[in-house]
Design a protein around this motif. Structure first.
Motif, short mmCIF file in Angstrom:
data_model
loop_
_atom_site.label_atom_id
_atom_site.label_comp_id
_atom_site.label_asym_id
_atom_site.label_seq_id
_atom_site.Cartn_x
_atom_site.Cartn_y
_atom_site.Cartn_z
N LEU A 1 32.81 -8.73 22.71
CA LEU A 1 31.68 -9.63 22.94
C LEU A 1 30.35 -8.92 22.72
O LEU A 1 29.43 -9.46 22.11
CB LEU A 1 31.74 -10.21 24.35
N SER A 2 30.23 -7.70 23.24
CA SER A 2 29.00 -6.94 23.05
C SER A 2 28.76 -6.61 21.58
O SER A 2 27.64 -6.75 21.08
CB SER A 2 29.04 -5.64 23.87
N LEU A 3 29.80 -6.18 20.90
CA LEU A 3 29.66 -5.85 19.48
C LEU A 3 29.31 -7.08 18.64
O LEU A 3 28.48 -7.00 17.73
CB LEU A 3 30.94 -5.20 18.95
N SER A 4 29.93 -8.20 18.94
CA SER A 4 29.62 -9.41 18.17
C SER A 4 28.20 -9.89 18.44
O SER A 4 27.52 -10.36 17.53
CB SER A 4 30.63 -10.51 18.48
N ALA A 5 27.72 -9.75 19.67
CA ALA A 5 26.35 -10.13 19.97
C ALA A 5 25.35 -9.25 19.20
O ALA A 5 24.37 -9.75 18.63
CB ALA A 5 26.08 -10.04 21.46
N VAL A 6 25.61 -7.96 19.17
CA VAL A 6 24.73 -7.04 18.44
C VAL A 6 24.77 -7.35 16.95
O VAL A 6 23.73 -7.39 16.28
CB VAL A 6 25.15 -5.58 18.71
N THR A 7 25.94 -7.60 16.42
CA THR A 7 26.07 -7.90 14.99
C THR A 7 25.38 -9.20 14.62
O THR A 7 24.66 -9.27 13.61
CB THR A 7 27.56 -7.95 14.60
N LEU A 8 25.57 -10.23 15.42
CA LEU A 8 24.91 -11.51 15.13
C LEU A 8 23.39 -11.38 15.23
O LEU A 8 22.66 -11.97 14.42
CB LEU A 8 25.40 -12.58 16.10
N VAL B 1 30.37 0.44 23.16
CA VAL B 1 31.60 1.19 23.45
C VAL B 1 31.37 2.09 24.67
O VAL B 1 32.20 2.16 25.57
CB VAL B 1 32.02 2.02 22.22
N VAL B 2 30.22 2.75 24.71
CA VAL B 2 29.89 3.61 25.85
C VAL B 2 29.71 2.78 27.12
O VAL B 2 30.15 3.17 28.20
CB VAL B 2 28.60 4.43 25.54
N GLU B 3 29.09 1.61 26.96
CA GLU B 3 28.85 0.74 28.11
C GLU B 3 30.16 0.29 28.73
O GLU B 3 30.29 0.18 29.95
CB GLU B 3 28.04 -0.47 27.67
N THR B 4 31.16 0.04 27.89
CA THR B 4 32.44 -0.46 28.37
C THR B 4 33.14 0.56 29.26
O THR B 4 33.80 0.20 30.23
CB THR B 4 33.34 -0.83 27.18
#
Length: 85
Positions: free
Chosen positions: A15-22, A44-47
């Motif tokens: 979810l975090s990666l997709s939000a950043v990518t979008l 990844v670090v946040e997770t």
């Protein structure tokens, strides 16, 4: 139980990666590729770390609340006056 935790970690990271990518595809705010790569690395670090300590703080707060501790403790008021006044 381990599978559940792994799925939860992966879902949070996805979810975090997709939000950043979008966000990057929509607004194109980062000119350097290195900046965007760093931004992709941070979820990844946040997770692994931040979310766990945040959950721990929440559990401690709930535990204090259920024990009846609803005080913030003693705090001194400080105004915006300069020290010369």
């Amino acid at each position: 139980m381990l599978a559940f935790f792994l799925v939860a970690f992966m879902l949070g990271m996805a979810l975090s990666l997709s939000a950043v990518t979008l966000e990057e595809l929509t607004f194109r705010r980062y000119e350097k590729t290195a900046d965007f790569a760093q931004l992709l690395f941070l979820p990844v670090v946040e997770t692994f770390g931040y979310r766990q300590i945040n959950a721990w703080w929440r559990v401690r707060g709930l535990w204090s609340y259920f024990r009846g501790n609803k005080e913030w403790g003693a705090m001194e008021r400080a105004g915006f006056d300069s020290p010369d006044d």
